[in-house]
Design a protein around this motif. Structure first.
Motif, PDB file in Angstrom:
ATOM      1  N   ILE A  72       0.844  -1.194   0.000  1.00 22.26           N
ATOM      2  CA  ILE A  72       0.000   0.000   0.000  1.00 22.26           C
ATOM      3  C   ILE A  72       0.880   1.244   0.000  1.00 22.26           C
ATOM      4  CG2 ILE A  72      -1.701   1.309   1.322  1.00 22.26           C
ATOM      5  CD1 ILE A  72      -2.862  -1.289   2.264  1.00 22.26           C
ATOM      6  N   ASN A  73       0.678   2.090  -0.983  1.00 20.70           N
ATOM      7  CA  ASN A  73       1.458   3.317  -1.106  1.00 20.70           C
ATOM      8  C   ASN A  73       0.520   4.499  -0.855  1.00 20.70           C
ATOM      9  OD1 ASN A  73       3.419   5.205  -1.655  1.00 20.70           O
ATOM     10  ND2 ASN A  73       3.144   5.085  -3.876  1.00 20.70           N
ATOM     11  N   ILE A  74       0.471   4.969   0.377  1.00 25.36           N
ATOM     12  CA  ILE A  74      -0.407   6.076   0.736  1.00 25.36           C
ATOM     13  C   ILE A  74       0.280   7.381   0.361  1.00 25.36           C
ATOM     14  CG2 ILE A  74      -1.653   7.202   2.620  1.00 25.36           C
ATOM     15  CD1 ILE A  74      -1.465   4.521   4.123  1.00 25.36           C
ATOM     16  N   PRO A  75      -0.369   8.233  -0.427  1.00 25.00           N
ATOM     17  CA  PRO A  75       0.260   9.504  -0.822  1.00 25.00           C
ATOM     18  C   PRO A  75       0.730  10.292   0.394  1.00 25.00           C
ATOM     19  CG  PRO A  75      -1.769   9.143  -2.067  1.00 25.00           C
ATOM     20  CD  PRO A  75      -1.710   8.076  -1.021  1.00 25.00           C
ATOM     21  N   PHE A  76       1.949  10.803   0.312  1.00 19.65           N
ATOM     22  CA  PHE A  76       2.535  11.519   1.441  1.00 19.65           C
ATOM     23  C   PHE A  76       1.734  12.753   1.802  1.00 19.65           C
ATOM     24  CE2 PHE A  76       5.369  15.102   2.552  1.00 19.65           C
ATOM     25  CZ  PHE A  76       5.666  14.720   3.854  1.00 19.65           C
ATOM     26  N   HIS A  77       1.238  13.488   0.788  1.00 20.58           N
ATOM     27  CA  HIS A  77       0.513  14.722   1.089  1.00 20.58           C
ATOM     28  C   HIS A  77      -0.790  14.444   1.833  1.00 20.58           C
ATOM     29  CE1 HIS A  77      -1.571  13.525  -2.643  1.00 20.58           C
ATOM     30  NE2 HIS A  77      -2.584  14.237  -2.190  1.00 20.58           N
ATOM     31  N   VAL A  78      -1.349  13.228   1.657  1.00 20.33           N
ATOM     32  CA  VAL A  78      -2.559  12.865   2.393  1.00 20.33           C
ATOM     33  C   VAL A  78      -2.236  12.678   3.874  1.00 20.33           C
ATOM     34  CG1 VAL A  78      -4.356  11.117   2.662  1.00 20.33           C
ATOM     35  CG2 VAL A  78      -3.656  11.850   0.372  1.00 20.33           C
ATOM     36  N   ILE A  79      -1.131  11.983   4.163  1.00 25.39           N
ATOM     37  CA  ILE A  79      -0.697  11.811   5.554  1.00 25.39           C
ATOM     38  C   ILE A  79      -0.430  13.169   6.197  1.00 25.39           C
ATOM     39  CG2 ILE A  79       1.112  10.877   7.048  1.00 25.39           C
ATOM     40  CD1 ILE A  79       1.461   8.615   5.059  1.00 25.39           C
ATOM     41  N   GLU A  80       0.267  14.029   5.481  1.00 28.71           N
ATOM     42  CA  GLU A  80       0.583  15.361   6.005  1.00 28.71           C
ATOM     43  C   GLU A  80      -0.693  16.153   6.275  1.00 28.71           C
ATOM     44  OE1 GLU A  80       3.833  18.825   4.987  1.00 28.71           O
ATOM     45  OE2 GLU A  80       2.747  17.886   3.323  1.00 28.71           O
ATOM     46  N   GLY A  81      -1.670  16.029   5.374  1.00 29.41           N
ATOM     47  CA  GLY A  81      -2.939  16.730   5.558  1.00 29.41           C
ATOM     48  C   GLY A  81      -3.676  16.267   6.799  1.00 29.41           C
ATOM     49  N   THR A  99      -0.776  -0.723   9.422  1.00 31.77           N
ATOM     50  CA  THR A  99      -0.148  -0.631  10.731  1.00 31.77           C
ATOM     51  C   THR A  99       0.457   0.763  10.924  1.00 31.77           C
ATOM     52  OG1 THR A  99       2.014  -1.390   9.940  1.00 31.77           O
ATOM     53  CG2 THR A  99       0.413  -3.083  10.638  1.00 31.77           C
ATOM     54  N   ARG A 100       0.701   1.090  12.174  1.00 22.98           N
ATOM     55  CA  ARG A 100       1.349   2.368  12.465  1.00 22.98           C
ATOM     56  C   ARG A 100       2.750   2.423  11.859  1.00 22.98           C
ATOM     57  NH1 ARG A 100       0.022   2.816  18.831  1.00 22.98           N
ATOM     58  NH2 ARG A 100      -0.313   0.593  18.542  1.00 22.98           N
ATOM     59  N   GLN A 101       3.406   1.254  11.787  1.00 18.96           N
ATOM     60  CA  GLN A 101       4.748   1.221  11.208  1.00 18.96           C
ATOM     61  C   GLN A 101       4.729   1.662   9.736  1.00 18.96           C
ATOM     62  OE1 GLN A 101       3.444  -1.100  13.106  1.00 18.96           O
ATOM     63  NE2 GLN A 101       4.784  -1.038  14.906  1.00 18.96           N
ATOM     64  N   THR A 102       3.654   1.315   9.033  1.00 15.88           N
ATOM     65  CA  THR A 102       3.543   1.729   7.627  1.00 15.88           C
ATOM     66  C   THR A 102       3.498   3.251   7.514  1.00 15.88           C
ATOM     67  OG1 THR A 102       2.372  -0.296   7.029  1.00 15.88           O
ATOM     68  CG2 THR A 102       2.126   1.590   5.550  1.00 15.88           C
ATOM     69  N   ILE A 103       2.710   3.888   8.387  1.00 15.13           N
ATOM     70  CA  ILE A 103       2.615   5.347   8.365  1.00 15.13           C
ATOM     71  C   ILE A 103       3.943   5.972   8.759  1.00 15.13           C
ATOM     72  CG2 ILE A 103       1.405   7.360   9.265  1.00 15.13           C
ATOM     73  CD1 ILE A 103      -0.310   5.531   7.503  1.00 15.13           C
ATOM     74  N   HIS A 104       4.576   5.447   9.826  1.00 16.05           N
ATOM     75  CA  HIS A 104       5.873   5.974  10.251  1.00 16.05           C
ATOM     76  C   HIS A 104       6.912   5.820   9.140  1.00 16.05           C
ATOM     77  CE1 HIS A 104       5.211   7.196  14.359  1.00 16.05           C
ATOM     78  NE2 HIS A 104       4.650   6.047  14.682  1.00 16.05           N
ATOM     79  N   ARG A 105       6.877   4.679   8.439  1.00 15.29           N
ATOM     80  CA  ARG A 105       7.844   4.456   7.368  1.00 15.29           C
ATOM     81  C   ARG A 105       7.649   5.458   6.231  1.00 15.29           C
ATOM     82  NH1 ARG A 105       7.161  -0.473   7.130  1.00 15.29           N
ATOM     83  NH2 ARG A 105       5.593  -0.616   5.475  1.00 15.29           N
ATOM     84  N   ARG A 106       6.369   5.720   5.905  1.00 17.85           N
ATOM     85  CA  ARG A 106       6.079   6.685   4.840  1.00 17.85           C
ATOM     86  C   ARG A 106       6.528   8.085   5.261  1.00 17.85           C
ATOM     87  NH1 ARG A 106       6.153   8.113   0.416  1.00 17.85           N
ATOM     88  NH2 ARG A 106       4.441   8.555  -1.033  1.00 17.85           N
ATOM     89  N   MET A 107       6.351   8.428   6.533  1.00 17.78           N
ATOM     90  CA  MET A 107       6.803   9.733   7.022  1.00 17.78           C
ATOM     91  C   MET A 107       8.323   9.823   7.000  1.00 17.78           C
ATOM     92  SD  MET A 107       4.126  10.113  10.230  1.00 17.78           S
ATOM     93  CE  MET A 107       4.977  11.549  10.929  1.00 17.78           C
TER      94      MET A 107
END
Length: 456
Positions: A72-81, A99-107
């Motif tokens: 899963i490749n969540i767009p970075f600007h969506v996470i930032e928003g 998982t939270r690790q996925t979000i942390h890794r993307r950040m």
């Protein structure tokens, strides 16, 4: 309706009653339709919705190629928003089912830390901004002040906001703390966001023929619309309601009082959701407590300053509410101001943390809880808080249908006349000058106006 359709489509895909290829074609058509609708209405499509649809297409492509579930490749600007809207990493991961690790890794891949989204304002700069906001909203506590800052694009830590308010307004801070300790919390229950919207009109400024129309989601307390008008027509209420539907989706049910201004919303809901299911529930305004409670905050934060100002203008002999010219000038100068203040309050309200919801904001509750079941049938008291506040209009009786006559000037204003009126898009403190200039121009004889125009 679109959300219900997508849930049904997902169910069909899960039970293999529709193929991944057909599902992909449907999603592509949906994306094209959303793009066309956005182009025609000039209403942008929510970036999170687009990101989720593209993510679904990516996963379907992988399934079709036999690769199994893709990364899963969540767009970075969506996470930032989402971070800027006050979501934490755990809440973002739950929204996307990762998982939270996925979000942390993307950040980490983009060099982003949660602390990076906070504003770098100095203590003096923060005090100055909060002091400016407090001039227009003097009764604001630290949670709401944090949201006012957020509505300006400034994400500031709660402790910094609280400390700033203590420096700027120490007495007010103590008074609000005492009031909060003695406030009795009320119980209310509907199953999910968009299960029930509460709509109503506010008449606190009706003496000067201003009305405020509002709607709030019962589950999340998200304000879906808050608009100011100089009439109480059903078409005006429907326009505001449809604007909210375009932004937040169609609610399952709406509760309002029996005022005639709600008739077109009632018809719209029955046509959209169906008959014999209480798509639009009417009752006494005392049963619409969700929005009655909101009106208290709207008055304290926004309407009070207008009420005081207009009353002072009357006392000084500068405003006569029985004079059509005075009312026209007042509407011309202050309707844009009222709309801006309401929009600012609405943005801040939807971002402020609710004590009864673990400090989650209305927007967070609305965005993270949208997949609950909604009942097919409800009881007559559905959406009523029996211990909530009663709603009364300014005349001391329960509010019903209110007729607001249109301003009638003694002479018709041509396009040239309207073009000569002063620009009302000024700072609030300069709006009185716009009122005076408009009134002076209206009192000027037609011949003098024409001569002045020709000299120019």
């Amino acid at each position: 309706m679109c959300a219900d359709y997508l849930l049904e489509l997902a169910s069909q895909l899960e039970f293999e009653t529709v193929s991944a290829c057909d599902t992909r074609d449907i999603l592509e058509q949906l994306l094209e339709s959303l793009a066309e609708h956005s182009a025609v209405t000039d209403i942008p499509v929510d970036e999170v919705v687009l990101a989720n649809l593209h993510l679904a297409l990516h996963q379907l492509d992988a399934i079709a190629r036999g690769r199994g579930r893709p990364a899963i490749n969540i767009p970075f600007h969506v996470i930032e928003g989402y971070l800027l809207h006050g979501f934490n990493v755990k809440e973002i991961s739950e929204l996307f089912g990762v998982t939270r690790q996925t979000i942390h890794r993307r950040m980490n891949d983009n060099g982003l830390r949660k602390s990076d989204v906070y504003s770098a304002l100095t203590q003096e700069e923060l005090d100055a901004v909060i002091g400016e906001i407090q001039q227009s909203h003097p009764h604001t506590g630290y949670r709401m002040m944090k949201s006012f800052l957020q509505a300006r694009g400034l994400l500031v830590q709660t402790t910094r906001v609280r400390d700033s308010l203590r420096r700027i307004d120490p007495i007010g801070t103590e008074v609000r703390a005492l009031a909060n300790r003695t406030l009795r919390r009320r119980q209310y229950s509907v199953p999910a966001p968009n299960a029930m919207w509460h709509i109503d009109g506010n008449h606190k400024l009706i003496r000067w023929r201003f009305l405020v129309h509002g709607g709030i989601d019962g589950f999340s307390r998200l304000i879906v619309y808050l608009s100011a008008a100089t009439n109480n027509r059903a078409a005006t209420v429907l326009e505001a309601f449809i604007g909210a539907v375009n932004k937040y989706g169609l609610p399952s049910r709406v509760r309002s009082d029996k005022g005639g201004e709600n008739m077109e919303v009632a018809q719209f809901m029955v046509e959209s959701r169906g008959e014999n299911r209480d798509s639009h529930i009417t009752g006494r305004s005392v049963h619409n407590q969700r929005i009655e409670r909101l009106w208290r905050d709207v008055y304290i934060q926004v309407l009070d300053q207008f009420h005081i100002l207009f009353s002072n203008l009357e006392r000084e002999g500068m405003l006569n509410p029985d004079d059509e010219g005075h009312l026209f000038a007042l509407h011309w100068a202050f309707l844009p101001q009222l709309r801006r203040q309401l929009a600012f309050f609405m943005d801040a309200w939807n971002l402020h943390g609710l004590r009864t919801a673990g400090s989650q904001s209305p927007y967070q509750l609305w965005a993270s809880s949208r997949h609950h079941e909604d009942p097919d049938q409800v009881e007559a008291d559905y959406g009523i808080d029996w211990e909530g506040p009663y709603g009364f209009d300014d005349l001391g009786h329960q509010a019903g249908q209110v007729e607001v006559p249109q301003v009638q000037l003694q002479r018709h204003l041509t396009e040239e006349d309207m073009a000569r009126l002063p620009d009302p898009n000024v700072h609030f403190m300069d709006a009185i000058d716009i009122y005076k200039a408009t009134l002076q121009q209206l009192m000027q004889p037609r011949s003098e106006v024409d001569e002045g125009g020709s000299d120019a």
